[in-house]
Design an enzyme around this catalytic site. Structure first.
Site, mmCIF file in Angstrom:
data_model
loop_
_atom_site.group_PDB
_atom_site.id
_atom_site.type_symbol
_atom_site.label_atom_id
_atom_site.label_comp_id
_atom_site.label_asym_id
_atom_site.label_seq_id
_atom_site.Cartn_x
_atom_site.Cartn_y
_atom_site.Cartn_z
ATOM 1 N N GLU A 26 19.992 -11.909 80.886
ATOM 2 C CA GLU A 26 20.058 -13.097 80.047
ATOM 3 C C GLU A 26 18.776 -13.922 80.081
ATOM 4 O O GLU A 26 18.597 -14.836 79.259
ATOM 5 C CB GLU A 26 21.231 -13.984 80.486
ATOM 6 N N GLU A 41 25.802 1.093 84.534
ATOM 7 C CA GLU A 41 26.971 1.303 85.395
ATOM 8 C C GLU A 41 27.513 -0.092 85.698
ATOM 9 O O GLU A 41 27.164 -0.714 86.695
ATOM 10 C CB GLU A 41 26.554 2.059 86.664
ATOM 11 N N GLU A 50 34.670 -8.194 89.125
ATOM 12 C CA GLU A 50 33.242 -8.314 89.423
ATOM 13 C C GLU A 50 32.401 -7.353 88.575
ATOM 14 O O GLU A 50 31.387 -6.832 89.031
ATOM 15 C CB GLU A 50 32.973 -8.099 90.912
#
Length: 250
Positions: A26, A41, A50
């Site tokens: 981000e 992944e 999570e």
């Protein structure tokens, strides 16, 4: 990790081919305007605990070209039921009488927290049912919160002490379809399976069904945590039950 990756790239003579960027997706800027493929992944325990799915979707929407590829592109969450009397007695019911002391409050807390562990395939009592399949190339961030119904049919006369969730991922948008499963009938992975213990011990006969629904939602305070609401019922020859339970993956 990025520093090590950079060193490996340099050592093997690929510095002019591979660029390693360090930072949050981000926050970083790429040296190119768009990308053709995103490989990540991102999966967590229970697929969504999570996990980094929202980060993948952010990168997809910001940089992926129209018609670009996200891999893996499919992820499916499954549910089944198991007999697990020994472990439940040892780790859950144990708190009812700890050397003469009533510590049921700890049992109640233990019931709220799903257990991540490896399940023996011989413990499986019912069929396995898909709860949700996500298309990572098309889905929106909010699609990871959902409610799904299930019907688990007993394959033998037995007891049900817990439900077990696991996931599969698939790479379908490539020249050869491939993927893997984290289920108890597949080769073990570090994701293992997620066990949700039931307050009831369900006695079930072959052909009878445990039916219900499961609601999975991101926690409002921490979106990487997962809140689970399970509602189930059975009306069988030896057992009638209806219950709603809540679980928290923290």
């Amino acid at each position: 990790m990025a520093d090590m990756a950079q060193e490996i790239v340099k050592t093997n003579g690929y510095s002019d081919v591979i660029t390693v960027l360090k930072g949050k997706i981000e926050e970083i800027e790429l040296p190119v305007q768009n990308v053709d493929i995103i490989i990540s992944e991102w999966m967590g325990y229970f697929l969504l605990f999570e996990n980094m799915l929202n980060t993948v979707l952010y990168a997809r929407d910001k940089w992926l070209i129209p018609g670009g590829i996200v891999l893996p592109d499919k992820a499916s969450l499954y549910l089944t039921a198991i007999e697990d009397a020994d472990y439940k007695a040892e780790k859950i019911d144990f708190w009812e009488n700890v050397y003469g002391f009533d510590m049921t409050c700890i049992k109640n807390q233990a019931m709220l927290e799903p257990l991540v562990d490896t399940v023996d395939r011989n413990q499986i009592v019912t069929n396995c049912q898909s709860l949700k399949t996500m298309d990572i190339s098309k889905m929106k961030p909010g699609d990871a919160s959902f409610t799904a119904s299930f019907k688990l049919v007993a394959e033998r006369n037995d007891y049900i002490h817990a439900l077990v969730a696991y996931f599969d991922v698939a790479f379908t948008n490539c020249h050869k379809v491939t993927g893997f499963s984290t289920g108890p009938k597949s080769r073990a992975t570090h994701w293992k399976q997620t066990v949700l213990y039931l307050e009831d011990v369900v006695t079930i006969c072959e052909g009878e069904a445990l039916v219900g629904s499961m609601t999975i939602a991101q926690n409002s305070k921490n979106p990487r945590d997962v809140d689970i609401t399970l509602e189930y019922s059975i009306s069988g020859k030896r057992c009638q039950a209806h219950r709603k339970q809540f679980y928290k993956m923290r």
